[in-house]
Design a protein around this motif. Structure first.
Motif, PDB file in Angstrom:
ATOM      1  N   PRO A  67       3.045   2.848  -3.914  1.00 43.45           N
ATOM      2  CA  PRO A  67       2.605   3.909  -4.838  1.00 43.45           C
ATOM      3  C   PRO A  67       2.577   5.291  -4.191  1.00 43.45           C
ATOM      4  CG  PRO A  67       0.760   2.503  -4.194  1.00 43.45           C
ATOM      5  CD  PRO A  67       1.993   1.838  -3.701  1.00 43.45           C
ATOM      6  N   LEU A  68       2.273   5.368  -2.907  1.00 39.44           N
ATOM      7  CA  LEU A  68       2.232   6.659  -2.228  1.00 39.44           C
ATOM      8  C   LEU A  68       3.617   7.288  -2.152  1.00 39.44           C
ATOM      9  CD1 LEU A  68      -0.119   5.761   0.788  1.00 39.44           C
ATOM     10  CD2 LEU A  68      -0.760   6.628  -1.469  1.00 39.44           C
ATOM     11  N   ARG A 122       0.810  -1.219   0.000  1.00 36.41           N
ATOM     12  CA  ARG A 122       0.000   0.000   0.000  1.00 36.41           C
ATOM     13  C   ARG A 122       0.842   1.267   0.000  1.00 36.41           C
ATOM     14  NH1 ARG A 122      -4.282  -1.871   4.725  1.00 36.41           N
ATOM     15  NH2 ARG A 122      -5.273  -3.559   3.542  1.00 36.41           N
ATOM     16  N   GLN A 146      -1.179   5.655   5.098  1.00 37.97           N
ATOM     17  CA  GLN A 146      -1.122   7.095   4.855  1.00 37.97           C
ATOM     18  C   GLN A 146      -0.363   7.812   5.967  1.00 37.97           C
ATOM     19  OE1 GLN A 146      -2.560   8.498   1.877  1.00 37.97           O
ATOM     20  NE2 GLN A 146      -1.151  10.129   2.522  1.00 37.97           N
ATOM     21  N   ASP A 202       5.008   7.781  -6.205  1.00 39.21           N
ATOM     22  CA  ASP A 202       4.290   8.746  -7.055  1.00 39.21           C
ATOM     23  C   ASP A 202       3.344   9.593  -6.204  1.00 39.21           C
ATOM     24  OD1 ASP A 202       3.313  10.129  -9.199  1.00 39.21           O
ATOM     25  OD2 ASP A 202       2.315   8.425 -10.154  1.00 39.21           O
ATOM     26  N   PRO A 203       3.900  10.439  -5.326  1.00 40.10           N
ATOM     27  CA  PRO A 203       3.033  11.216  -4.430  1.00 40.10           C
ATOM     28  C   PRO A 203       2.081  12.141  -5.172  1.00 40.10           C
ATOM     29  CG  PRO A 203       5.305  11.996  -4.325  1.00 40.10           C
ATOM     30  CD  PRO A 203       5.328  10.720  -5.096  1.00 40.10           C
ATOM     31  N   ALA A 226       0.355  11.621  -7.731  1.00 38.86           N
ATOM     32  CA  ALA A 226      -0.860  10.917  -8.158  1.00 38.86           C
ATOM     33  C   ALA A 226      -1.747  10.553  -6.980  1.00 38.86           C
ATOM     34  CB  ALA A 226      -0.486   9.652  -8.923  1.00 38.86           C
ATOM     35  N   HIS A 227      -1.286  10.851  -5.759  1.00 42.17           N
ATOM     36  CA  HIS A 227      -2.043  10.471  -4.570  1.00 42.17           C
ATOM     37  C   HIS A 227      -2.191  11.643  -3.602  1.00 42.17           C
ATOM     38  CE1 HIS A 227      -0.440   6.669  -6.215  1.00 42.17           C
ATOM     39  NE2 HIS A 227      -1.578   6.153  -5.806  1.00 42.17           N
ATOM     40  N   GLY A 228      -2.336  12.825  -4.162  1.00 44.77           N
ATOM     41  CA  GLY A 228      -2.616  14.005  -3.349  1.00 44.77           C
ATOM     42  C   GLY A 228      -1.413  14.616  -2.679  1.00 44.77           C
TER      43      GLY A 228
END
Length: 383
Positions: free
Chosen positions: A113-114, A110, A369, A117-118, A120-122
Motif C-alpha cells: 500500500p505504501l 506492508r 517505511q 498509494d503513497p 494515502a500514507h503521507g
C-alpha cells in the motif's frame, strides 16, 4: 497469458492434519534448552508449536491475505501466483517485487500500500507504483518447476513475460535474497525492459571479473571476502544442504511441521535486527503465517532446490561486462555479509547506495517505511 482471479482456500482436512501432527510432535533433547548456539532453542520451539496448535488461527490469516488482489497466470505452462495492486497517482511506474527464502509473498504485505498509494500514507502521489508481487516457482501458491534448471536466471525471463502479459513493456524491479538475484538477472539480460533495479541484498553468487585487466582487490573488499567466508563456515550449513541435497531435506520438512518451523524461524532470528529476541521484530502469528504457507504448499523440495539451481548458474561476469541499468542499494546493518560499494561497482551502474540506520535481511517486514522511502527516492529521477 492465461490470467484468472485467485483466493487462498486451504482444505479443512489439511488444517486438521497439521493440528494432529503438531500435537504428536516428538521433541529432541537439548544440552541447554534456552540457547540458540546449536540451532533453534527447544524452549522457544515448544512455545511456538504450542501457539501454532492452540492459538494460531489460519482462517483469520487467510481472510486477511485474501483482501490482497491475487491472481494466477499461466506462463509457458507454468502457473504463477501473484499480487497485482494498481497504483494511485498521476503516472504510476510498474514495479515487480520479488521475495526470497525463507520468506514468501507476504513479506511485501506492508510495503504494497505504501508503494501503490503513497498519497494515502503521507507521501507524494507522483511516487506511485503499479505493484506486482509474484510468488517464486515452488513457493507459496506458484506451481513447482516441472524440470531442472529453474534458477534466478530462468525466473527473470518468466517475470518479463508476466509483466508484458499485464501490459507493462518496461518496468522497475526490487528484491532481497533470491529476489535480488532475480532482479539483477533482469538488469543483465533485459536492459531494454528494465527501468532500474533496487535491491536490499547483494546476491551471494555475485562475482565480478578479477585478475588481468581488473583493478586489484582493495583492503576493504578483501575484508568483505574474509567475512563472507567466515560466515559461510559458521552459518552456511543450511545453504550447503539446500544447494546439494535438497530432496533429502524435503522428506523431513514435508513430514514434520515442528521441524519446518525450526528450520525457518531460526533464520528469522539470526538474520533480522532483533538482538537475539525474534519477537522484538515479528509476532508469533507473523512467523507462523509464513511457515504455514510453506507447509500447506507442500512444495518444499522445489523451494530448497532453487539453491542448487542458483549454485549451478551463479551471477558471474566476463572481464569486459558493465551493466548500464541503474542500480540502487539499501544496505541494512544486520544484513548477511554485504560487499563494499566498490565491489558492486566493478560491474553495476550504482546510482544510489544508502546505509540504513536499522533493519536486517527481511527489510520489507522489519522496516517497511525505510525501505519504501529509499525505493521512492531511487526511482524518482528515473520516471
Amino acid at each position: 497469458m492465461n490470467l484468472r482471479d485467485f483466493k487462498i482456500n486451504i482444505p479443512d482436512e489439511s488444517i486438521e492434519d497439521l493440528s494432529r501432527r503438531l500435537r504428536a510432535t516428538r521433541w529432541p533433547a537439548a544440552m541447554d534448552a534456552d540457547q540458540w548456539d546449536d540451532g533453534a532453542s527447544l524452549t522457544f520451539m515448544r512455545r511456538l508449536v504450542e501457539h501454532w496448535s492452540d492459538r494460531f488461527d489460519w482462517r483469520a490469516q487467510e481472510a486477511r491475505l485474501n483482501r490482497l488482489p491475487q491472481y494466477m497466470a499461466t506462463v509457458d505452462g507454468q502457473d504463477l501466483h501473484f499480487i497485482h495492486q494498481p497504483g494511485n497517482g498521476p503516472s504510476p511506474m510498474p514495479l515487480v517485487l520479488t521475495h526470497g527464502w525463507p520468506g514468501s509473498f507476504i513479506e511485501m504485505e506492508r510495503v504494497i500500500p505504501l508503494l501503490a498509494d503513497p498519497g494515502a500514507h503521507g507521501g507524494d502521489p507522483a511516487d506511485a507504483f503499479h505493484v506486482v508481487v509474484p510468488s517464486l516457482p515452488g513457493f507459496g501458491f506458484s506451481a513447482p518447476p516441472a524440470s531442472p534448471g529453474m534458477s534466478a536466471f530462468s525466473i527473470a525471463g518468466w517475470w518479463v513475460k508476466l509483466m508484458n502479459g499485464l501490459g507493462y513493456e518496461r518496468f522497475a524491479a526490487q528484491g532481497g535474497d533470491i529476489g535480488a538475484g532475480v532482479s539483477t538477472w533482469l538488469a543483465r539480460c533485459f536492459p531494454e525492459r528494465v527501468i532500474g533495479v533496487h535491491v536490499n541484498y547483494i546476491p551471494g553468487s555475485y562475482r565480478p571479473p578479477l585478475g588481468p585487466g581488473s583493478p586489484p582487490v582493495t583492503t576493504q573488499e578483501q575484508a568483505y571476502l574474509d567475512t563472507a567466508a567466515a560466515w559461510s563456515s559458521s552459518e552456511g550449513a543450511y545453504a550447503a544442504e539446500q544447494a546439494t541435497k535438497p530432496q533429502t531435506l524435503a522428506y523431513a520438512m514435508t513430514d514434520s511441521p515442528a521441524g519446518l518451523a525450526a528450520w525457518i524461524v531460526e533464520k528469522f532470528r539470526a538474520w533480522s535486527d532483533c538482538d537475539g529476541d525474534v519477537e522484538r521484530v515479528f509476532t508469533m502469528d507473523e512467523l507462523l503465517t509464513d511457515v504455514s504457507i510453506y507447509w500447506f504448499g507442500r512444495m518444499l523440495d522445489a523451494s530448497f532446490r532453487i539453491y542448487k539451481e542458483n549454485r549451478l548458474r551463479p551471477l558471474t561476469f566476463e572481464a569486459s561486462e558493465r551493466l548500464a541499468t541503474p542500480l540502487g542499494v539499501a544496505a541494512f546493518p544486520r544484513e548477511l555479509p554485504t560487499p563494499p560499494r566498490s565491489w558492486v561497482e566493478r560491474v553495476f551502474n550504482v546510482q544510489r547506495w544508502t546505509s540504513m540506520p536499522r533493519g536486517g535481511h527481511f527489510a520489507a517486514l522489519e522496516q517497511p517505511q525505510l525501505l519504501v522511502e529509499d525505493v521512492r527516492a531511487f526511482f524518482r529521477p528515473l520516471r
